[in-house]
Scaffold this motif. Structure first.
Motif, PDB file in Angstrom:
ATOM      1  N   ILE A   8       2.296 -10.588   8.898  1.00  0.00           N
ATOM      2  CA  ILE A   8       2.487 -10.390   7.409  1.00  0.00           C
ATOM      3  C   ILE A   8       0.994 -10.387   6.615  1.00  0.00           C
ATOM      4  N   PHE A   9       0.354 -11.583   7.013  1.00  0.00           N
ATOM      5  CA  PHE A   9      -0.814 -11.988   6.111  1.00  0.00           C
ATOM      6  C   PHE A   9      -1.883 -10.864   6.632  1.00  0.00           C
ATOM      7  N   GLU A  10      -2.058 -10.480   7.903  1.00  0.00           N
ATOM      8  CA  GLU A  10      -2.856  -9.507   8.423  1.00  0.00           C
ATOM      9  C   GLU A  10      -2.466  -8.020   7.787  1.00  0.00           C
ATOM     10  N   GLU A  11      -1.297  -7.866   7.657  1.00  0.00           N
ATOM     11  CA  GLU A  11      -0.713  -6.600   6.979  1.00  0.00           C
ATOM     12  C   GLU A  11      -1.223  -6.420   5.479  1.00  0.00           C
ATOM     13  N   THR A  12      -1.130  -7.626   4.983  1.00  0.00           N
ATOM     14  CA  THR A  12      -1.489  -7.715   3.556  1.00  0.00           C
ATOM     15  C   THR A  12      -2.963  -7.700   3.237  1.00  0.00           C
ATOM     16  N   ALA A  13      -3.634  -8.198   4.054  1.00  0.00           N
ATOM     17  CA  ALA A  13      -5.139  -8.085   3.963  1.00  0.00           C
ATOM     18  C   ALA A  13      -5.703  -6.684   4.398  1.00  0.00           C
ATOM     19  N   ALA A  14      -4.899  -6.104   5.171  1.00  0.00           N
ATOM     20  CA  ALA A  14      -5.375  -4.513   5.322  1.00  0.00           C
ATOM     21  C   ALA A  14      -4.989  -3.788   4.373  1.00  0.00           C
ATOM     22  N   LEU A  15      -3.810  -4.191   3.652  1.00  0.00           N
ATOM     23  CA  LEU A  15      -3.552  -3.310   2.420  1.00  0.00           C
ATOM     24  C   LEU A  15      -4.546  -3.551   1.252  1.00  0.00           C
ATOM     25  N   LEU A  16      -4.822  -4.824   1.074  1.00  0.00           N
ATOM     26  CA  LEU A  16      -5.810  -5.234   0.072  1.00  0.00           C
ATOM     27  C   LEU A  16      -7.335  -4.567   0.084  1.00  0.00           C
ATOM     28  N   GLU A  17      -7.725  -4.520   1.637  1.00  0.00           N
ATOM     29  CA  GLU A  17      -8.795  -3.750   1.908  1.00  0.00           C
ATOM     30  C   GLU A  17      -8.770  -2.255   1.506  1.00  0.00           C
ATOM     31  N   GLU A  21     -11.163  -0.369  -1.441  1.00  0.00           N
ATOM     32  CA  GLU A  21     -11.735   0.878  -1.005  1.00  0.00           C
ATOM     33  C   GLU A  21     -11.404   1.996  -1.935  1.00  0.00           C
ATOM     34  N   ALA A  22      -9.857   2.270  -2.239  1.00  0.00           N
ATOM     35  CA  ALA A  22      -9.525   3.261  -3.011  1.00  0.00           C
ATOM     36  C   ALA A  22     -10.069   3.087  -4.563  1.00  0.00           C
ATOM     37  N   VAL A  23     -10.063   1.838  -5.041  1.00  0.00           N
ATOM     38  CA  VAL A  23     -10.705   1.412  -6.417  1.00  0.00           C
ATOM     39  C   VAL A  23     -12.122   1.864  -6.505  1.00  0.00           C
ATOM     40  N   ALA A  24     -12.906   1.361  -5.381  1.00  0.00           N
ATOM     41  CA  ALA A  24     -14.293   1.800  -5.343  1.00  0.00           C
ATOM     42  C   ALA A  24     -14.658   3.323  -5.323  1.00  0.00           C
ATOM     43  N   ASP A  25     -13.741   3.954  -4.523  1.00  0.00           N
ATOM     44  CA  ASP A  25     -13.967   5.445  -4.269  1.00  0.00           C
ATOM     45  C   ASP A  25     -13.618   6.319  -5.957  1.00  0.00           C
ATOM     46  N   TYR A  26     -12.479   5.739  -6.550  1.00  0.00           N
ATOM     47  CA  TYR A  26     -11.961   6.154  -7.692  1.00  0.00           C
ATOM     48  C   TYR A  26     -13.029   5.943  -8.819  1.00  0.00           C
ATOM     49  N   GLU A  27     -13.602   4.713  -8.883  1.00  0.00           N
ATOM     50  CA  GLU A  27     -14.787   4.278  -9.673  1.00  0.00           C
ATOM     51  C   GLU A  27     -15.924   5.389  -9.612  1.00  0.00           C
ATOM     52  N   LEU A  28     -16.546   5.510  -8.356  1.00  0.00           N
ATOM     53  CA  LEU A  28     -17.593   6.444  -8.046  1.00  0.00           C
ATOM     54  C   LEU A  28     -17.229   7.762  -8.629  1.00  0.00           C
ATOM     55  N   ARG A  29     -15.872   8.351  -8.365  1.00  0.00           N
ATOM     56  CA  ARG A  29     -15.984  10.036  -8.756  1.00  0.00           C
ATOM     57  C   ARG A  29     -15.805   9.693 -10.311  1.00  0.00           C
ATOM     58  N   ARG A  30     -15.223   8.516 -10.780  1.00  0.00           N
ATOM     59  CA  ARG A  30     -15.190   8.905 -12.410  1.00  0.00           C
ATOM     60  C   ARG A  30     -16.421   8.720 -13.061  1.00  0.00           C
TER      61      ARG A  30
END
Length: 100
Positions: A8-17, A21-30
Motif C-alpha cells: 500500500i505504501f509503495e502504491e501510494t508513493a508511486a501515485l504521489l510521484e 509529475e502531472a502538476v509539474a507538466d501542467y505548470e509548464l504548459r500554463r
C-alpha cells in the motif's frame, strides 16, 4: 499484514510521484500559454497602433495631421517599440527558456 502495508505504501508513493509529475507538466504548459498570451497582446497592440496611425494618415489631409503624426511616431519609437522589444526578449529569451 506487513507485506500488505508495504504494498500500500509503495502504491501510494508511486501515485504521489505521478501526481507531482502531472502538476509539474501542467505548470509548464500554463506558463508557456501565459507567455504566448502576453506576447500576442503586446505585439497586437503595436500592430494595431501602426495600422490606426497609417489609416488615419492615408484617409485624411496630411497637412492637418503632420504635427500629431510626427508626435505619435516619436512616441511610438521612443516608448512602445522598446516595450515590445523588452517583452518579447523577456518571454522568449534564451535564459528564460532554459529556466523552465
Amino acid at each position: 499484514m506487513s507485506n500488505e502495508l508495504d504494498t500500500i505504501f509503495e502504491e501510494t508513493a508511486a501515485l504521489l510521484e505521478e501526481g507531482g509529475e502531472a502538476v509539474a507538466d501542467y505548470e509548464l504548459r500554463r506558463r508557456s500559454q501565459d507567455r504566448s498570451i502576453i506576447a500576442y497582446l503586446v505585439v497586437g497592440s503595436f500592430v494595431l497602433f501602426i495600422a490606426a496611425l497609417t489609416g488615419r494618415v492615408l484617409f485624411s489631409n496630411w497637412e492637418d495631421l503632420k504635427e500629431p503624426a510626427t508626435f505619435l511616431l516619436s512616441m511610438l519609437s521612443s516608448v512602445l517599440l522598446p516595450v515590445v522589444t523588452l517583452v518579447i526578449g523577456h518571454y522568449f529569451g534564451e535564459k528564460s527558456a532554459r529556466s523552465d
